[in-house]
Design a protein around this motif. Structure first.
Motif, mmCIF file in Angstrom:
data_model
loop_
_atom_site.group_PDB
_atom_site.id
_atom_site.type_symbol
_atom_site.label_atom_id
_atom_site.label_comp_id
_atom_site.label_asym_id
_atom_site.label_seq_id
_atom_site.Cartn_x
_atom_site.Cartn_y
_atom_site.Cartn_z
ATOM 1 N N ASP A 46 27.494 32.702 21.624
ATOM 2 C CA ASP A 46 28.137 32.294 22.665
ATOM 3 C C ASP A 46 28.390 33.100 23.960
ATOM 4 O O ASP A 46 29.035 32.549 24.808
ATOM 5 C CB ASP A 46 28.908 30.541 22.758
ATOM 6 C CG ASP A 46 27.950 30.396 21.251
ATOM 7 O OD1 ASP A 46 27.128 30.070 21.734
ATOM 8 O OD2 ASP A 46 29.247 29.727 20.721
ATOM 9 N N ALA A 47 27.368 33.892 24.307
ATOM 10 C CA ALA A 47 27.613 34.541 25.563
ATOM 11 C C ALA A 47 26.842 34.538 27.200
ATOM 12 O O ALA A 47 26.107 33.576 26.596
ATOM 13 C CB ALA A 47 27.742 36.493 24.709
ATOM 14 N N ASP A 48 27.330 34.927 27.528
ATOM 15 C CA ASP A 48 26.789 35.386 29.244
ATOM 16 C C ASP A 48 26.969 36.937 29.305
ATOM 17 O O ASP A 48 27.966 37.883 29.013
ATOM 18 C CB ASP A 48 27.657 35.440 29.846
ATOM 19 C CG ASP A 48 26.230 34.471 31.360
ATOM 20 O OD1 ASP A 48 25.416 34.934 31.429
ATOM 21 O OD2 ASP A 48 26.854 33.227 32.428
ATOM 22 N N ARG A 65 35.892 35.279 37.424
ATOM 23 C CA ARG A 65 35.804 34.443 37.091
ATOM 24 C C ARG A 65 35.260 33.720 35.700
ATOM 25 O O ARG A 65 35.388 32.563 35.699
ATOM 26 C CB ARG A 65 34.275 33.935 38.223
ATOM 27 C CG ARG A 65 34.365 34.033 39.413
ATOM 28 C CD ARG A 65 33.434 34.027 39.923
ATOM 29 N NE ARG A 65 33.292 33.729 41.778
ATOM 30 C CZ ARG A 65 32.623 33.753 42.587
ATOM 31 N NH1 ARG A 65 31.360 33.419 42.097
ATOM 32 N NH2 ARG A 65 32.734 34.041 43.749
ATOM 33 N N ALA A 66 35.316 34.856 35.506
ATOM 34 C CA ALA A 66 34.546 34.216 33.884
ATOM 35 C C ALA A 66 36.495 33.315 33.061
ATOM 36 O O ALA A 66 36.446 32.677 32.570
ATOM 37 C CB ALA A 66 34.489 35.474 33.032
ATOM 38 N N PRO A 73 27.362 29.270 28.387
ATOM 39 C CA PRO A 73 26.511 30.519 27.074
ATOM 40 C C PRO A 73 25.062 30.734 26.929
ATOM 41 O O PRO A 73 24.488 29.790 26.436
ATOM 42 C CB PRO A 73 27.208 29.580 26.357
ATOM 43 C CG PRO A 73 27.252 29.063 25.838
ATOM 44 C CD PRO A 73 27.952 28.497 28.049
ATOM 45 N N ARG A 74 24.672 31.028 28.204
ATOM 46 C CA ARG A 74 23.136 31.633 28.214
ATOM 47 C C ARG A 74 22.286 32.692 27.124
ATOM 48 O O ARG A 74 21.251 32.303 26.271
ATOM 49 C CB ARG A 74 22.636 32.123 29.564
ATOM 50 C CG ARG A 74 23.353 32.174 30.358
ATOM 51 C CD ARG A 74 22.702 32.337 31.455
ATOM 52 N NE ARG A 74 23.447 31.371 33.403
ATOM 53 C CZ ARG A 74 24.221 31.007 33.808
ATOM 54 N NH1 ARG A 74 25.403 32.066 33.907
ATOM 55 N NH2 ARG A 74 24.322 30.467 35.097
ATOM 56 N N HIS A 75 23.493 32.994 25.914
ATOM 57 C CA HIS A 75 22.968 34.732 25.329
ATOM 58 C C HIS A 75 23.736 33.211 23.715
ATOM 59 O O HIS A 75 25.048 33.881 23.528
ATOM 60 C CB HIS A 75 23.235 35.479 25.353
ATOM 61 C CG HIS A 75 22.471 36.119 26.289
ATOM 62 N ND1 HIS A 75 21.280 36.059 26.764
ATOM 63 C CD2 HIS A 75 23.131 36.116 27.450
ATOM 64 C CE1 HIS A 75 21.028 36.160 28.618
ATOM 65 N NE2 HIS A 75 22.037 36.550 28.298
ATOM 66 N N PRO A 76 22.783 32.766 22.679
ATOM 67 C CA PRO A 76 23.082 32.447 22.194
ATOM 68 C C PRO A 76 24.210 33.753 20.652
ATOM 69 O O PRO A 76 25.649 33.331 20.068
ATOM 70 C CB PRO A 76 22.764 31.990 20.867
ATOM 71 C CG PRO A 76 21.369 31.459 21.157
ATOM 72 C CD PRO A 76 21.559 32.504 23.132
ATOM 73 N N ARG A 77 23.713 34.691 21.160
ATOM 74 C CA ARG A 77 23.878 35.754 20.064
ATOM 75 C C ARG A 77 23.460 36.775 20.765
ATOM 76 O O ARG A 77 22.456 36.842 21.045
ATOM 77 C CB ARG A 77 23.564 35.538 18.718
ATOM 78 C CG ARG A 77 23.776 36.912 17.568
ATOM 79 C CD ARG A 77 22.919 36.375 16.101
ATOM 80 N NE ARG A 77 23.818 37.174 15.366
ATOM 81 C CZ ARG A 77 23.363 38.037 14.720
ATOM 82 N NH1 ARG A 77 22.067 38.557 15.131
ATOM 83 N NH2 ARG A 77 24.099 38.977 13.992
#
Length: 102
Positions: A46-48, A65-66, A73-77
């Motif tokens: 769940d990353a960006d 900001r993060a 979460p643009r990238h599940p893994r």
């Protein structure tokens, strides 16, 4: 009470910031939940990601900001080779040490 993931890295389940050197030398940062870290790779869930300078933001500003608002979460893994990883730190620790840029 311990963890059920005794074979995982100590940062397992913690939201972390991973600083990298991009394939072309540009610095990128990832924010996500650490799944595991070993000698060959860092695995985030769940990353960006942010590339220094994109959207007019430096990496420190983006991480700040993060920390304040969270990430989408643009990238599940995400699997990052260790030779591209400059550092891995809990997001809370990084956010506490960054200062706003002028």
């Amino acid at each position: 009470m311990g963890t059920f993931h005794q074979n995982k890295h100590q940062l397992h389940g913690i939201t972390v910031v991973v600083a990298t050197t991009g394939g072309d030398g540009a610095q990128e940062v990832y924010v996500g939940r650490c799944d595991d870290i070993d000698a060959e790779r860092v695995i985030l869930l769940d990353a960006d990601a942010h590339r220094d300078g994109d959207d007019g933001l430096g990496n420190d500003d983006w991480v700040r900001r993060a920390a304040e608002y969270g990430v989408w979460p643009r990238h599940p893994r995400v699997v990052l080779p260790r030779d591209r990883v400059a550092s891995v730190q809990p997001l809370g620790e990084v956010a506490a040490t960054t200062t706003p840029s002028s």
